[in-house]
Design a protein around this motif. Structure first.
Motif, short mmCIF file in Angstrom:
data_model
loop_
_atom_site.label_atom_id
_atom_site.label_comp_id
_atom_site.label_asym_id
_atom_site.label_seq_id
_atom_site.Cartn_x
_atom_site.Cartn_y
_atom_site.Cartn_z
N THR A 31 37.01 41.55 43.09
CA THR A 31 38.10 40.58 43.03
C THR A 31 37.94 39.65 41.83
O THR A 31 38.88 39.46 41.05
CB THR A 31 38.17 39.76 44.34
N SER A 32 36.76 39.08 41.65
CA SER A 32 36.52 38.17 40.53
C SER A 32 36.69 38.86 39.19
O SER A 32 37.27 38.31 38.26
CB SER A 32 35.11 37.58 40.62
N TYR A 33 36.17 40.08 39.09
CA TYR A 33 36.25 40.83 37.83
C TYR A 33 37.70 41.09 37.44
O TYR A 33 38.10 40.87 36.30
CB TYR A 33 35.48 42.14 37.95
N MET A 34 38.49 41.54 38.39
CA MET A 34 39.90 41.83 38.10
C MET A 34 40.65 40.55 37.73
O MET A 34 41.48 40.55 36.81
CB MET A 34 40.55 42.52 39.29
N GLU A 35 40.37 39.46 38.42
CA GLU A 35 41.02 38.19 38.10
C GLU A 35 40.64 37.71 36.70
O GLU A 35 41.48 37.16 35.98
CB GLU A 35 40.68 37.14 39.16
N GLU A 36 39.38 37.94 36.29
CA GLU A 36 38.96 37.59 34.93
C GLU A 36 39.75 38.37 33.89
O GLU A 36 40.01 37.88 32.79
CB GLU A 36 37.47 37.85 34.74
N LEU A 37 40.14 39.60 34.23
CA LEU A 37 40.95 40.42 33.33
C LEU A 37 42.43 40.03 33.38
O LEU A 37 43.23 40.55 32.61
CB LEU A 37 40.81 41.90 33.69
N GLY A 38 42.78 39.14 34.29
CA GLY A 38 44.18 38.75 34.45
C GLY A 38 44.99 39.77 35.22
O GLY A 38 46.21 39.84 35.08
N LEU A 39 44.30 40.58 36.03
CA LEU A 39 44.95 41.64 36.79
C LEU A 39 44.82 41.37 38.28
O LEU A 39 43.87 40.73 38.72
CB LEU A 39 44.29 42.99 36.47
N PRO A 40 45.76 41.87 39.07
CA PRO A 40 45.65 41.68 40.52
C PRO A 40 44.46 42.47 41.07
O PRO A 40 44.25 43.61 40.68
CB PRO A 40 46.97 42.21 41.06
N PRO A 41 43.69 41.87 41.97
CA PRO A 41 42.52 42.55 42.53
C PRO A 41 42.91 43.50 43.66
O PRO A 41 42.52 43.34 44.81
CB PRO A 41 41.66 41.39 43.03
N LEU A 42 43.70 44.49 43.31
CA LEU A 42 44.23 45.44 44.29
C LEU A 42 43.81 46.85 43.91
O LEU A 42 43.71 47.19 42.73
CB LEU A 42 45.75 45.36 44.34
N TRP A 43 43.63 47.70 44.91
CA TRP A 43 43.30 49.10 44.65
C TRP A 43 44.43 49.79 43.92
O TRP A 43 44.22 50.77 43.22
CB TRP A 43 42.92 49.82 45.93
#
Length: 76
Positions: free
Chosen positions: A38-50
Motif C-alpha cells: 500500500t505504501s509503495y503504490m501510494e509513493e508512486l501516486g498509484l492506487p494500492p489495488l490489485w
C-alpha cells in the motif's frame, strides 16, 4: 509470493498476497527489509489495488530466500 508488474510503470515486484509485503527483487527476500504494498503504490501516486497490477506468476514461491521468509511468517 506473487510476481507482478505495475501497469503504469511496467516495474516488476514480488508481493505476498496475505500480508502485502513487497520486494523489488526475488533475490533480496528474507535478507533485506520488505516494503508495504500500500505504501509503495501510494509513493508512486498509484492506487494500492490489485487492479493496478498484472499478475505474472500467481502464488509462485521463488528462491530459497522467499521460502525462508514465508516459513518465518507461517505462510508455508
Amino acid at each position: 509470493m506473487t510476481k507482478v508488474q505495475v501497469r503504469a510503470t511496467q516495474e516488476i515486484l514480488y508481493v505476498c498476497q496475505e500480508c502485502e509485503s513487497l520486494w523489488l527483487t526475488a533475490e533480496v527476500m528474507g535478507t533485506e527489509p520488505f516494503n508495504c504494498f500500500t505504501s509503495y503504490m501510494e509513493e508512486l501516486g498509484l492506487p494500492p489495488l490489485w487492479s493496478s497490477l498484472y499478475v505474472l506468476e500467481p502464488e509462485k514461491i521463488t528462491g530459497r530466500q522467499a521460502r525462508k521468509y514465508l516459513r518465518s511468517v507461517g505462510s508455508i
